[in-house]
Design an enzyme around this catalytic site. Structure first.
Site, short mmCIF file in Angstrom:
data_model
loop_
_atom_site.label_atom_id
_atom_site.label_comp_id
_atom_site.label_asym_id
_atom_site.label_seq_id
_atom_site.Cartn_x
_atom_site.Cartn_y
_atom_site.Cartn_z
N HIS A 56 49.98 27.93 44.97
CA HIS A 56 49.82 26.70 44.17
C HIS A 56 48.81 25.78 44.84
CE1 HIS A 56 51.11 23.03 41.96
NE2 HIS A 56 51.52 23.90 41.07
N PHE A 57 47.62 25.96 44.80
CA PHE A 57 46.84 27.02 44.18
C PHE A 57 45.94 27.60 45.25
CE2 PHE A 57 47.72 23.90 40.82
CZ PHE A 57 48.34 24.72 39.88
#
Length: 155
Positions: A56-57
């Site tokens: 993420h991410f």
């Protein structure tokens, strides 16, 4: 540990005695202010080593907003626990997040940030507590919400 005996800051060793959360889900590192039954201020240091940053991410790490909400709920749990009478602190009562209202996310939280979380108890309703919560980074609000938590029933 009565409210009079609570020595600030409350460190992670004490927090582990008050909350059931453990790695990787304990999201409070320290309590820096406490006004029993009213308000708490707690800190979460956000580091690149957080496991959620892997996905993420990739290449653009952002703390998931739901985890910012969870950190605010954990601070509320600490306010409730640290406000209990001395002989009841840490006695094992569990409180669960049951409702989130008016959640707002104003900016992303990234590695290197320190979440400064403030939770104010708006009211107690039987076995529930309603909190007004905000999280700041460098003095700027990054998230806010009203959170309702309820005491779990013994089975």
């Amino acid at each position: 540990m009565s409210q009079d005996a609570i020595k600030l800051p409350v460190d992670v060793a004490c927090i582990l005695n008050l909350l059931p959360h453990r790695y990787p889900f304990l999201l409070i590192d320290r309590v820096v202010e406490l006004d029993a039954h009213k308000r708490i201020r707690a800190l979460k240091n956000v580091t690149f080593n957080e496991p959620y940053f892997q996905g993420h991410f990739p290449g653009r790490p952002v703390m998931p907003g739901v985890l910012v909400i969870e950190a605010m709920a954990q601070a509320g749990g600490l306010l409730t626990q640290l406000s209990l009478p001395r002989d009841a602190i840490g006695e094992g009562k569990l409180f669960y997040l049951v409702k989130v209202d008016n959640a707002r996310f104003n900016r992303m939280v990234v590695p290197g940030d320190q979440l400064d979380i403030e939770v104010v108890l708006k009211r107690n309703i039987r076995n529930m507590a309603l909190y007004e919560c905000s999280a700041r980074v460098d003095g700027k609000v990054v998230a806010s919400a009203e959170i309702l938590c309820a005491e779990g029933k013994e089975e």
